[in-house]
Scaffold this motif. Sequence first.
Motif, PDB file in Angstrom:
ATOM      1  N   VAL A  14       0.843  -1.195   0.000  1.00  0.00           N
ATOM      2  CA  VAL A  14       0.000   0.000   0.000  1.00  0.00           C
ATOM      3  C   VAL A  14       0.872   1.237   0.000  1.00  0.00           C
ATOM      4  CG1 VAL A  14      -1.946  -1.116   1.172  1.00  0.00           C
ATOM      5  CG2 VAL A  14      -0.168  -0.006   2.526  1.00  0.00           C
TER       6      VAL A  14
ATOM      7  N   HIS B 120      -9.515  -4.795   1.087  1.00  0.00           N
ATOM      8  CA  HIS B 120      -9.329  -3.413   0.653  1.00  0.00           C
ATOM      9  C   HIS B 120     -10.670  -2.706   0.572  1.00  0.00           C
ATOM     10  CE1 HIS B 120      -8.892  -0.151  -2.301  1.00  0.00           C
ATOM     11  NE2 HIS B 120      -7.590  -0.118  -2.014  1.00  0.00           N
TER      12      HIS B 120
ATOM     13  N   PRO C 243      -8.278   2.815  -0.001  1.00  0.00           N
ATOM     14  CA  PRO C 243      -9.097   1.690   0.459  1.00  0.00           C
ATOM     15  C   PRO C 243     -10.398   2.124   1.125  1.00  0.00           C
ATOM     16  CG  PRO C 243      -7.399   2.153   2.072  1.00  0.00           C
ATOM     17  CD  PRO C 243      -7.146   3.083   0.906  1.00  0.00           C
TER      18      PRO C 243
ATOM     19  N   ALA D 263     -11.333  -0.070   3.650  1.00  0.00           N
ATOM     20  CA  ALA D 263     -10.936  -1.303   4.326  1.00  0.00           C
ATOM     21  C   ALA D 263     -11.887  -1.680   5.457  1.00  0.00           C
ATOM     22  CB  ALA D 263      -9.511  -1.163   4.861  1.00  0.00           C
TER      23      ALA D 263
ATOM     24  N   ASP E  36     -13.178  -8.490  -2.955  1.00  0.00           N
ATOM     25  CA  ASP E  36     -12.065  -7.768  -3.576  1.00  0.00           C
ATOM     26  C   ASP E  36     -11.802  -8.289  -4.985  1.00  0.00           C
ATOM     27  OD1 ASP E  36     -11.378  -5.838  -1.705  1.00  0.00           O
ATOM     28  OD2 ASP E  36      -9.686  -6.943  -0.864  1.00  0.00           O
TER      29      ASP E  36
END
Length: 255
Positions: free
Chosen positions: A35, A157, A177, A179, A187
Amino acid sequence: MTTSEFVKRRPGAHPDFFAAEAAGLRWLGAAGAPVVQVLEVSAGHITLERVASAAPTPVAAEDFGAALARMHDAGAFEFGSPPAGFAGQLFIGSRAMPSEPRPTWGEFYAAQRVLAFVDVAVSAGNLTHSDAEDTRAACELIASGHFDDGEPAARIHGDLWSGNVMWTPKGVVMIDPAAHGGHRETDLAMLALFGCPEFEAVIDGYQSAHRLRVGWQDRIPLHQLHPLAVHAAGHGPGYGTELGRAARSTLELAA
C-alpha cells in the motif's frame, strides 16, 4: 510538499474522511500488503508517498495476487469491522459506508454493503423499482446465510477497482481503500468488474498463496452487488441496470 509527496485535500470533508483512509492503509500495510505509505494526516488533508508508474506485467500481477491473499488471511475481528484502532465513519469513495460488525457474512453484506445504497439509487432515478425488487430479493437470500461458507472475516481493501491498483517499477501499490472485515471474493470480484490488467495472473498468484473455493467465478455477480449498488447510488442508470442483472444472477445461483 516535496516531489516525493502527494497531498490530497477535500474542502468540507467529513472530519473522519482522511482519517479513515489513513487507518485503512495502515491496517492493510500491517498485514504486509503493498500500500502507499501515509506520511501525514489531518481532518483537512492526507499526505502520501508519491509513487512512480510502470506498465503492468504478469510477474508483478502474480506477486500482487499472492500479497493480496496474505492480506486477506490476516483477517478481521468480524464482518464489518473497521480497521483496528479506528472507530469513526468509513467511506467508499466519497460516500459514507456503514460499519456495524456482525458474526456472519450474509447478514452483514446484504444490509450494509448492498441495501444501504438501494434506496438512494432508486431516489436518484438510477435504479428501477423492478431491479430494486430483484436486488432486495437477492439480499434476502444472502442475509439468510445461503452463501455463508464458514470462512472467517478477511482483511479486505473494499474498493479494489483497477484505478486503485497502481503499477510501479517495484510492483503493485494499492491506494484509496474502504478497508473492513469482509469476504475475500469481494475484492476479487471488484477487480474483475472494472477490468484489472493481468487479471488471470493476479488470480494465479492468489491461488499460489490461498486456494479459492470451487465456484468462485460463479459467485462473482454476488460479490459485485456491493460496488454496483454504490455506483448506482451516484453514477448513473447504467449501473442500476447492471445491479439488477447481478441480483438475478445471484438468485439463479440458488435455483
